[in-house]
Design a protein around this motif. Structure first.
Motif, PDB file in Angstrom:
ATOM      1  N   CYS A  17      15.208  17.522  -5.568  1.00  0.00           N
ATOM      2  CA  CYS A  17      16.059  16.360  -5.326  1.00  0.00           C
ATOM      3  C   CYS A  17      15.847  15.906  -3.888  1.00  0.00           C
ATOM      4  N   ALA A  38      15.422   4.001 -11.179  1.00  0.00           N
ATOM      5  CA  ALA A  38      16.212   5.227 -11.283  1.00  0.00           C
ATOM      6  C   ALA A  38      15.228   6.339 -11.640  1.00  0.00           C
ATOM      7  N   VAL A  39      15.117   7.316 -10.779  1.00  0.00           N
ATOM      8  CA  VAL A  39      14.113   8.366 -10.928  1.00  0.00           C
ATOM      9  C   VAL A  39      14.801   9.704 -11.160  1.00  0.00           C
ATOM     10  N   GLN A  40      14.330  10.414 -12.163  1.00  0.00           N
ATOM     11  CA  GLN A  40      14.792  11.779 -12.407  1.00  0.00           C
ATOM     12  C   GLN A  40      13.669  12.725 -12.002  1.00  0.00           C
ATOM     13  N   VAL A  85       8.142  14.233 -10.927  1.00  0.00           N
ATOM     14  CA  VAL A  85       9.003  13.217 -11.523  1.00  0.00           C
ATOM     15  C   VAL A  85       9.037  13.452 -13.030  1.00  0.00           C
ATOM     16  N   ASP A  86      10.246  13.550 -13.586  1.00  0.00           N
ATOM     17  CA  ASP A  86      10.397  13.710 -15.035  1.00  0.00           C
ATOM     18  C   ASP A  86      10.527  12.372 -15.744  1.00  0.00           C
ATOM     19  N   SER A  87      11.200  11.406 -15.128  1.00  0.00           N
ATOM     20  CA  SER A  87      11.336  10.091 -15.758  1.00  0.00           C
ATOM     21  C   SER A  87      11.583   9.021 -14.699  1.00  0.00           C
ATOM     22  N   TYR A  88      11.286   7.822 -15.088  1.00  0.00           N
ATOM     23  CA  TYR A  88      11.417   6.665 -14.193  1.00  0.00           C
ATOM     24  C   TYR A  88      11.854   5.487 -15.048  1.00  0.00           C
ATOM     25  N   ARG A  89      12.904   4.811 -14.639  1.00  0.00           N
ATOM     26  CA  ARG A  89      13.389   3.637 -15.371  1.00  0.00           C
ATOM     27  C   ARG A  89      13.744   2.567 -14.350  1.00  0.00           C
ATOM     28  N   PRO A 123      14.008  19.750 -12.454  1.00  0.00           N
ATOM     29  CA  PRO A 123      15.125  20.594 -12.008  1.00  0.00           C
ATOM     30  C   PRO A 123      14.777  21.317 -10.709  1.00  0.00           C
TER      31      PRO A 123
END
Length: 155
Positions: A122, A114-116, A85-89, A119
């Motif tokens: 997915c 919202a999770v990024q 996971v790169d980011s989580y909001r 690369p």
């Protein structure tokens, strides 16, 4: 069994009569790890200037606590599953309304994480839903309340 502590500090202003309800609801939250947070009643509940809109109110803290716990479990579960996971909001929203007993209560909290992912990574929509379901089932806070907690991941 783990115990967690906080200290809530409030003091009446020198010239506040108190019994007329014209006193400040500003107070301080002190946590066992050293964090200090300004607290207040919500301006939606107690009008300004007796509330402090810049401080955290208990209802906001309740929503943030559910969101934070869910996120921490989600990060743990995804890491164990090999996802990066790169980011989580999460822009979580809680609703203060009358419950079945006619009492004001936080009747619903909607999490919108919202999770990024890194690369090339997915998960499918179903895999993402499963990861969030597992996080929700593990969340100490969600397991501690009778409020409906809904997770609506942002795809």
């Amino acid at each position: 069994m783990a115990q967690h502590s906080s200290t809530i500090l409030w003091q009446r202003d020198d010239n506040a009569a108190f019994t007329d309800h014209r006193y400040s609801r500003r107070h301080t939250w002190r946590f066992d790890g050293g964090a200090v947070v300004p607290g207040s009643s919500s301006p939606h509940v107690v009008p300004l200037p007796y509330s402090d809109a810049a401080a955290v109110d208990p209802e906001e803290a309740f929503v943030a606590s559910l969101s934070s716990c869910h996120m921490l479990w989600f990060l743990d579960i995804t890491a164990r599953a090999g996802w990066v996971v790169d980011s989580y909001r999460d822009e979580a929203i809680g609703t203060l309304a009358r419950n079945a007993e006619g009492q004001q209560a936080m009747t619903r909290v909607v999490l919108r994480p919202a999770v990024q992912f890194a690369p090339g990574q997915c998960p499918t929509a179903q895999a993402l839903q499963d990861l969030h379901h597992r996080a929700h089932a593990s969340c100490f806070i969600a397991n501690s309340v009778k409020t409906e907690v809904v997770c609506e991941p942002v795809l």
